[in-house]
Design a protein around this motif. Structure first.
Motif, short mmCIF file in Angstrom:
data_model
loop_
_atom_site.label_atom_id
_atom_site.label_comp_id
_atom_site.label_asym_id
_atom_site.label_seq_id
_atom_site.Cartn_x
_atom_site.Cartn_y
_atom_site.Cartn_z
N LEU A 71 1.29 -0.96 -0.32
CA LEU A 71 0.17 0.48 -0.09
C LEU A 71 0.84 1.06 0.14
O LEU A 71 2.10 1.52 -1.06
CB LEU A 71 -1.52 -0.02 1.39
CG LEU A 71 -2.44 0.87 1.39
CD1 LEU A 71 -2.95 0.97 -0.25
CD2 LEU A 71 -2.82 0.70 2.60
N TYR A 74 3.06 2.21 5.00
CA TYR A 74 3.08 2.85 5.99
C TYR A 74 3.36 1.06 7.22
O TYR A 74 4.39 0.98 8.08
CB TYR A 74 1.27 2.86 7.02
CG TYR A 74 1.29 2.96 8.31
CD1 TYR A 74 1.44 4.21 8.73
CD2 TYR A 74 0.99 2.59 9.31
CE1 TYR A 74 1.19 5.07 9.90
CE2 TYR A 74 0.32 2.49 10.80
CZ TYR A 74 1.11 3.44 11.18
OH TYR A 74 0.88 3.93 12.56
N GLU A 93 3.81 -5.64 -3.91
CA GLU A 93 2.90 -4.42 -4.31
C GLU A 93 2.41 -4.51 -6.22
O GLU A 93 3.70 -4.35 -6.56
CB GLU A 93 3.36 -3.51 -4.02
CG GLU A 93 2.15 -2.57 -4.16
CD GLU A 93 0.87 -2.86 -4.01
OE1 GLU A 93 0.62 -3.11 -2.63
OE2 GLU A 93 -0.50 -2.79 -4.59
N ILE A 94 1.23 -5.39 -6.20
CA ILE A 94 0.57 -5.71 -7.54
C ILE A 94 0.60 -3.55 -8.49
O ILE A 94 0.42 -4.02 -9.49
CB ILE A 94 -0.40 -5.42 -7.26
CG1 ILE A 94 -0.67 -6.47 -9.05
CG2 ILE A 94 -0.92 -5.20 -6.90
CD1 ILE A 94 -2.36 -7.67 -9.00
N GLY A 120 4.46 -6.34 -8.77
CA GLY A 120 3.42 -6.99 -9.55
C GLY A 120 3.13 -8.13 -8.67
O GLY A 120 2.69 -8.04 -7.30
#
Ligand code: SAH
Ligand code: DHB
Ligand code: MG
Length: 225
Positions: A71, A74, A93-94, A120
């Motif tokens: 995200l 955080y 992370e996509i 990815g």
């Protein structure tokens, strides 16, 4: 009252703990504000859960941490602060926009040089890490799409060693996981993951209730010798 729990009381207790033990942190707060401004959903772990991730990770004196689901960075920042001096964190992370926001936030928090954001689908990245024979991780935090949790656990176990600590977020979902007949893919994924925690002989596990806007759960597992 939701599921027999006074949610208002849980929220007040959570705030009480936060005021006592988790002082406001300018870099983390600015990161959340920037993530919101960029349109990212407001679903990062709470300050108390971030502190818990940090403390549990710290106990493992980690040189290598893996996070699945970045995200805005955080939880990544909390975990990166638990690294040993020369330690490194890899976070998967996509969404390229999330990754870009996270990189900026991690840099501002002073951990940018210790964290690598890989963009990815996590399952594909994890398989590539296995093929590349990356060394095992000391701490893993699973927090991406809930449908993928059972597969992430399988792949994570192959990137672990005896003593690796594996944690996963969102295992209670406001109590929706109690519905064994649920057709919701998220609930089904989390229920399958939780069942695996109970039956997987390589793991010793617990799920702690954690509070955000509703009751949720965080697992802590130790990979056995
Ligand atoms: N750990 C973060 C919150 C993660 S929210 C924190 O507490 O601060 C879940 C994240 O997982 C989102 O950014 C979403 O884009 C990402 N995600 C969803 N599906 C994914 C997939 N298949 N592979 C990698 N990341 C995924
Ligand atoms: C949600 C919350 C999370 O912590 C997460 O990782 C993904 C989704 C949610 O409330 O939808
Ligand atoms: Mg989460």
């Amino acid at each position: 009252m939701a599921n027999g729990v006074d949610a208002g009381l849980l929220v007040r207790v959570d705030r009480y703990i936060e005021e006592l033990l988790v002082p406001p942190d300018a870099a983390l707060q600015k990161g959340l504000a920037d993530a919101a401004a960029a349109g990212l959903p407001d679903i990062a772990v709470s300050p108390n859960e971030g502190k818990l991730l940090y403390l549990v990770a710290r106990l493992a004196r980690p040189g290598r941490i893996l996070e699945i689901g970045t995200l805005g960075g955080y939880s990544t920042t909390w975990l990166a602060r638990a690294l040993e001096p020369a330690g490194r964190l890899v976070t998967l992370e996509i969404d390229p926009l999330h990754a870009e926001v996270a990189r900026r936030n991690l840099k501002r928090a002073g951990v940018g040089d210790r964290v690598e954001v890989r963009v990815g689908p996590a399952a594909r990245t994890l398989r590539a890490m296995l093929e590349a024979r990356e060394p095992p991780f000391d701490v893993v935090f699973i927090d991406a799409d809930k449908e993928g949790y059972p597969e992430y656990l399988d792949l994570t176990l192959r990137l672990s060693r005896a003593g690796t600590v594996i944690m996963a977020d969102n295992l209670i979902r406001g109590g929706r996981v109690l519905n064994r007949g649920s057709t919701d893919p998220d609930v089904r994924g989390v229920r399958a993951f939780n069942a695996r925690l109970g039956t997987e002989p390589r793991l010793d596990s617990i799920i702690l209730p954690v509070m955000r806007d509703r009751l949720d759960g965080l697992s802590i597992s130790l990979v056995r010798a």
